[in-house]
Design a protein around this motif. Sequence first.
Motif, PDB file in Angstrom:
ATOM      1  N   LYS A  85     -14.881 -26.827  63.237  1.00 38.09           N
ATOM      2  CA  LYS A  85     -14.384 -26.116  64.412  1.00 38.09           C
ATOM      3  C   LYS A  85     -13.722 -27.053  65.404  1.00 38.09           C
ATOM      4  CE  LYS A  85     -17.563 -22.168  64.563  1.00 38.09           C
ATOM      5  NZ  LYS A  85     -18.611 -21.483  65.351  1.00 38.09           N
ATOM      6  N   THR A  86     -14.394 -28.169  65.680  1.00 30.68           N
ATOM      7  CA  THR A  86     -13.925 -29.033  66.755  1.00 30.68           C
ATOM      8  C   THR A  86     -13.216 -30.293  66.307  1.00 30.68           C
ATOM      9  OG1 THR A  86     -15.988 -30.273  66.857  1.00 30.68           O
ATOM     10  CG2 THR A  86     -15.870 -28.243  68.148  1.00 30.68           C
ATOM     11  N   GLY A  87     -13.457 -30.713  65.036  1.00 30.03           N
ATOM     12  CA  GLY A  87     -12.889 -31.967  64.571  1.00 30.03           C
ATOM     13  C   GLY A  87     -13.687 -33.155  65.071  1.00 30.03           C
ATOM     14  N   GLN A  88     -14.791 -32.896  65.789  1.00 31.40           N
ATOM     15  CA  GLN A  88     -15.619 -33.961  66.327  1.00 31.40           C
ATOM     16  C   GLN A  88     -17.071 -33.689  65.967  1.00 31.40           C
ATOM     17  OE1 GLN A  88     -14.109 -36.485  67.821  1.00 31.40           O
ATOM     18  NE2 GLN A  88     -12.112 -35.510  67.771  1.00 31.40           N
ATOM     19  N   VAL A  89     -17.943 -34.607  66.320  1.00 30.15           N
ATOM     20  CA  VAL A  89     -19.365 -34.406  66.144  1.00 30.15           C
ATOM     21  C   VAL A  89     -20.035 -34.508  67.496  1.00 30.15           C
ATOM     22  CG1 VAL A  89     -19.474 -35.222  63.780  1.00 30.15           C
ATOM     23  CG2 VAL A  89     -19.642 -36.866  65.627  1.00 30.15           C
ATOM     24  N   SER A  90     -21.294 -34.026  67.601  1.00 33.54           N
ATOM     25  CA  SER A  90     -21.948 -33.934  68.895  1.00 33.54           C
ATOM     26  C   SER A  90     -22.139 -35.281  69.573  1.00 33.54           C
ATOM     27  CB  SER A  90     -23.306 -33.241  68.740  1.00 33.54           C
ATOM     28  OG  SER A  90     -24.117 -33.966  67.827  1.00 33.54           O
ATOM     29  N   MET A  91     -22.344 -36.339  68.784  1.00 28.08           N
ATOM     30  CA  MET A  91     -22.485 -37.688  69.339  1.00 28.08           C
ATOM     31  C   MET A  91     -21.419 -38.580  68.714  1.00 28.08           C
ATOM     32  SD  MET A  91     -24.988 -37.551  71.445  1.00 28.08           S
ATOM     33  CE  MET A  91     -25.349 -39.281  71.650  1.00 28.08           C
ATOM     34  N   SER A 164     -12.558 -21.948  67.413  1.00 33.11           N
ATOM     35  CA  SER A 164     -12.913 -21.080  66.283  1.00 33.11           C
ATOM     36  C   SER A 164     -12.964 -21.795  64.939  1.00 33.11           C
ATOM     37  CB  SER A 164     -11.907 -19.925  66.182  1.00 33.11           C
ATOM     38  OG  SER A 164     -10.629 -20.416  65.783  1.00 33.11           O
ATOM     39  N   GLY A 165     -12.216 -22.897  64.818  1.00 38.04           N
ATOM     40  CA  GLY A 165     -12.159 -23.592  63.538  1.00 38.04           C
ATOM     41  C   GLY A 165     -11.011 -23.138  62.656  1.00 38.04           C
ATOM     42  N   ASP A 166     -10.260 -22.086  63.070  1.00 35.55           N
ATOM     43  CA  ASP A 166      -9.082 -21.672  62.313  1.00 35.55           C
ATOM     44  C   ASP A 166      -8.054 -22.802  62.367  1.00 35.55           C
ATOM     45  OD1 ASP A 166     -10.500 -19.344  62.349  1.00 35.55           O
ATOM     46  OD2 ASP A 166      -8.984 -18.153  63.409  1.00 35.55           O
ATOM     47  N   GLY A 167      -7.351 -23.035  61.251  1.00 42.88           N
ATOM     48  CA  GLY A 167      -6.357 -24.096  61.283  1.00 42.88           C
ATOM     49  C   GLY A 167      -5.695 -24.330  59.951  1.00 42.88           C
ATOM     50  N   PRO A 245     -19.602 -19.576  54.535  1.00 47.61           N
ATOM     51  CA  PRO A 245     -18.441 -19.236  53.695  1.00 47.61           C
ATOM     52  C   PRO A 245     -17.124 -19.376  54.462  1.00 47.61           C
ATOM     53  CG  PRO A 245     -20.138 -17.515  53.626  1.00 47.61           C
ATOM     54  CD  PRO A 245     -20.460 -18.401  54.790  1.00 47.61           C
ATOM     55  N   ARG A 246     -16.080 -19.850  53.748  1.00 50.13           N
ATOM     56  CA  ARG A 246     -14.740 -19.945  54.316  1.00 50.13           C
ATOM     57  C   ARG A 246     -13.726 -19.402  53.318  1.00 50.13           C
ATOM     58  NH1 ARG A 246     -14.249 -23.075  58.918  1.00 50.13           N
ATOM     59  NH2 ARG A 246     -11.989 -23.248  58.693  1.00 50.13           N
ATOM     60  N   ALA A 268     -10.168 -20.324  57.475  1.00 47.67           N
ATOM     61  CA  ALA A 268     -10.993 -19.785  58.551  1.00 47.67           C
ATOM     62  C   ALA A 268     -12.325 -19.382  57.943  1.00 47.67           C
ATOM     63  CB  ALA A 268     -10.312 -18.581  59.198  1.00 47.67           C
ATOM     64  N   THR A 269     -13.343 -19.228  58.778  1.00 46.66           N
ATOM     65  CA  THR A 269     -14.628 -18.766  58.260  1.00 46.66           C
ATOM     66  C   THR A 269     -14.447 -17.345  57.719  1.00 46.66           C
ATOM     67  OG1 THR A 269     -15.336 -17.814  60.377  1.00 46.66           O
ATOM     68  CG2 THR A 269     -15.885 -20.140  59.958  1.00 46.66           C
TER      69      THR A 269
END
Length: 310
Positions: A85-91, A164-167, A245-246, A268-269
């Motif tokens: 979704k974000t392309g990043q991680v929490s830390m 959303s993670g769509d891309g 699922p995606r 997308a999911t």
Amino acid sequence: MMNLKTAPLLALVAISGQVAAFTPPTAVSEASSVVSDLQASRSADAVECTSTRRDVFVKASAAVTAGLVAHLQSANALDTEDFLKTGQVSMPMGVSGQAGKAKPVTGIVLREGSDVSRDSKGNVLAEILLGKSSDPTPVLATFSSPWPLATGTVFDVECRDASSGDGAFLTVAKGKGEDGKSVEDLSNLPPKSFFVDNLFKSTGRFSFYGSPTDIKVKKSEMNGPYRMLEITFSNLSQSTNAEIPRNALVAATIPEGTNDVVMLVGSATATRWRKGSEKAVRETVGSFKATLAPKGGLKVRAKEQRGSLV
């Protein structure tokens, strides 16, 4: 001059100052509160004061340790779906964050002097290099995207909706069209022997935290010089241990005069797919084109690659 009565207090204050640099605020607050308690106890007699200081040191150590454990546990709560979704991680720079993880391998090499661009209408342009590094062939890859360009060290050519993670992202399979094979010839092979293996390899874009599962090619057909595929798969959520699922669409082609397969992959999911994301993904993937770049007088060189570790 420091005496024996004040030495333990100063030592604890020094320790608390060092711990504060990397301890969560709650743990530092608890340790600071303990220091205040110690200062208040200085009026007690020597025996009771010594006992109180010893107890306070033990409590302070326990508070700091508990804070560090909670901090590290939160850093380990990584989620593949959150990354998609974000392309990043929490830390991002934590123990289990992006630092030290291998960048996904997409096979994209940009031409020196060029940048990936997206205009106000959503048209994306990237000049990539195919073939041998000693004699590369410049190719223009274009598509239209409703999502903005993704920025960051894990991305090459990609557009995404961070919420959303769509891309959609661009990827290249090197040297797969050798011996004059067309993308249609490759498609006549069992799907797993080429497209699935390349798109879902362990170093691929969808495999940042582990290879996807339950991969199924639902549809595969030619549209002019482009092979169009519909694929479903699942990513494991590391925080919930559940399969997410995606749905994905792929447009693949071998540009004239090259042996490399260039693919645009949109996804997308499954939940968002059913709620309307399918339309945006189809339009984006359907707009994809990869053609030879016009010849010019400038020498063709590869743009300096970003670090392999992010």
